[in-house]
Design an enzyme around this catalytic site. Structure first.
Site, short mmCIF file in Angstrom:
data_model
loop_
_atom_site.label_atom_id
_atom_site.label_comp_id
_atom_site.label_asym_id
_atom_site.label_seq_id
_atom_site.Cartn_x
_atom_site.Cartn_y
_atom_site.Cartn_z
N LYS A 169 7.31 24.67 4.18
CA LYS A 169 8.62 24.43 3.59
C LYS A 169 9.68 24.27 4.70
O LYS A 169 9.42 24.60 5.87
CB LYS A 169 8.96 25.59 2.65
CG LYS A 169 8.04 25.66 1.41
CD LYS A 169 8.36 26.90 0.58
CE LYS A 169 7.58 26.94 -0.71
NZ LYS A 169 7.87 28.18 -1.48
N TYR A 184 7.74 21.50 -9.16
CA TYR A 184 8.07 22.85 -9.66
C TYR A 184 8.47 22.83 -11.13
O TYR A 184 9.18 23.73 -11.58
CB TYR A 184 9.19 23.45 -8.81
CG TYR A 184 8.71 23.97 -7.46
CD1 TYR A 184 7.74 24.98 -7.39
CD2 TYR A 184 9.24 23.49 -6.27
CE1 TYR A 184 7.29 25.45 -6.17
CE2 TYR A 184 8.80 23.97 -5.03
CZ TYR A 184 7.82 24.96 -5.00
OH TYR A 184 7.39 25.45 -3.78
N ASN A 213 10.17 31.63 1.63
CA ASN A 213 8.83 32.18 1.92
C ASN A 213 7.89 31.20 2.65
O ASN A 213 6.67 31.35 2.62
CB ASN A 213 8.19 32.76 0.66
CG ASN A 213 8.00 31.72 -0.43
OD1 ASN A 213 8.31 30.55 -0.24
ND2 ASN A 213 7.48 32.16 -1.57
N HIS A 232 3.76 26.85 0.87
CA HIS A 232 3.29 26.69 -0.50
C HIS A 232 1.81 26.31 -0.45
O HIS A 232 1.39 25.60 0.45
CB HIS A 232 4.05 25.54 -1.21
CG HIS A 232 3.37 25.12 -2.47
ND1 HIS A 232 3.56 25.78 -3.66
CD2 HIS A 232 2.46 24.14 -2.73
CE1 HIS A 232 2.80 25.23 -4.59
NE2 HIS A 232 2.12 24.23 -4.05
N GLU A 282 -0.44 18.19 -7.72
CA GLU A 282 0.49 18.21 -6.59
C GLU A 282 0.09 17.18 -5.52
O GLU A 282 0.96 16.54 -4.93
CB GLU A 282 0.54 19.63 -6.00
CG GLU A 282 1.19 20.61 -6.97
CD GLU A 282 1.02 22.08 -6.60
OE1 GLU A 282 0.49 22.38 -5.51
OE2 GLU A 282 1.43 22.94 -7.41
P1 IDP Z 1 3.95 30.53 -5.28
O1 IDP Z 1 4.81 29.70 -4.35
O2 IDP Z 1 3.38 31.74 -4.55
O3 IDP Z 1 2.91 29.75 -6.02
P2 IDP Z 1 5.58 30.69 -7.74
O4 IDP Z 1 5.75 31.89 -8.62
O5 IDP Z 1 4.88 29.50 -8.31
O6 IDP Z 1 4.92 31.19 -6.38
O7 IDP Z 1 7.05 30.25 -7.31
C1 IDP Z 1 7.26 29.04 -6.65
C2 IDP Z 1 8.32 29.22 -5.59
O8 IDP Z 1 9.57 29.46 -6.24
C3 IDP Z 1 8.12 30.44 -4.67
O9 IDP Z 1 7.25 30.20 -3.60
C4 IDP Z 1 9.54 30.68 -4.20
O10 IDP Z 1 9.90 29.77 -3.15
C5 IDP Z 1 10.35 30.33 -5.44
N1 IDP Z 1 10.66 31.52 -6.25
C6 IDP Z 1 9.84 32.15 -7.13
N2 IDP Z 1 10.46 33.22 -7.67
C7 IDP Z 1 11.69 33.25 -7.13
C8 IDP Z 1 12.82 34.14 -7.27
O11 IDP Z 1 12.80 35.10 -8.03
N3 IDP Z 1 13.93 33.85 -6.51
C9 IDP Z 1 13.98 32.79 -5.67
N4 IDP Z 1 12.95 31.94 -5.50
C10 IDP Z 1 11.83 32.17 -6.22
#
Ligand code: IDP
Length: 149
Positions: A9, A49, A112, A115, A126
């Protein structure tokens, strides 16, 4: 063999972590069969997303992933989907184990770093959003005979 979609990212790119992350994927034995750096198109980000479109963080998530260049990859190998999710670590970095990318390099869910697809269906969906068929490369890694039994 399985394939998965992996993204470094924008925060991973800006923080100079491309080599570190690709190194971990390569050292594990996984094969990178496609790779590109670009600013993700807003519509592609929204499609990627789409499962989160009703969530309160959706707008900031789309701004974040489209804010600067990302690195997109197709990663292949045995159990590539599960292995890449394990390499990345928990979505919330404060719950990610040390030794994982998020556990070693991130503090917040909204920044984070990486992905990886969470299922075979998501991986194919994807990959189709981010790559055209002619962008993939078929080749054999020279160490495959020692990686696989
Ligand atoms: P993943 O990336 O581990 O598959 P997902 O639950 O699919 O996790 O969420 C996608 C992305 O959305 C996360 O990697 C993160 O960047 C963002 N995200 C998820 N939950 C939150 C939140 O509560 N606050 C801000 N960003 C979030």
């Amino acid at each position: 063999m399985e394939r998965t979609y992996v993204m470094i990212k924008p925060d991973g790119v800006q923080r100079g972590l491309i080599g570190e992350i690709i190194g971990r994927i390569e050292r594990r034995g996984l094969k990178i069969s496609a790779m590109r750096m670009n600013v993700i198109d807003e519509n592609d980000a929204k499609e990627h997303y789409s499962e989160h479109c009703e969530k309160p963080f959706f707008g900031s998530l789309i701004s974040y992933v489209t804010s600067a260049p990302s690195v997109s990859m197709i990663v292949e190998g045995k159990d590539a989907i599960k292995s890449m999710r394990t390499i990345n670590g928990a979505t919330n970095p404060s719950e990610a184990m040390p030794g994982t990318i998020r556990g070693d390099f991130a503090l917040e869910t909204g920044r984070n770093v990486v992905h990886a697809s969470d299922s075979v269906e998501s991986a194919e969906r994807e990959i189709n959003i981010h790559f055209k068929d002619d962008e993939t490369n078929e080749y054999t890694r020279i160490d495959e005979e020692w990686l696989y039994e």
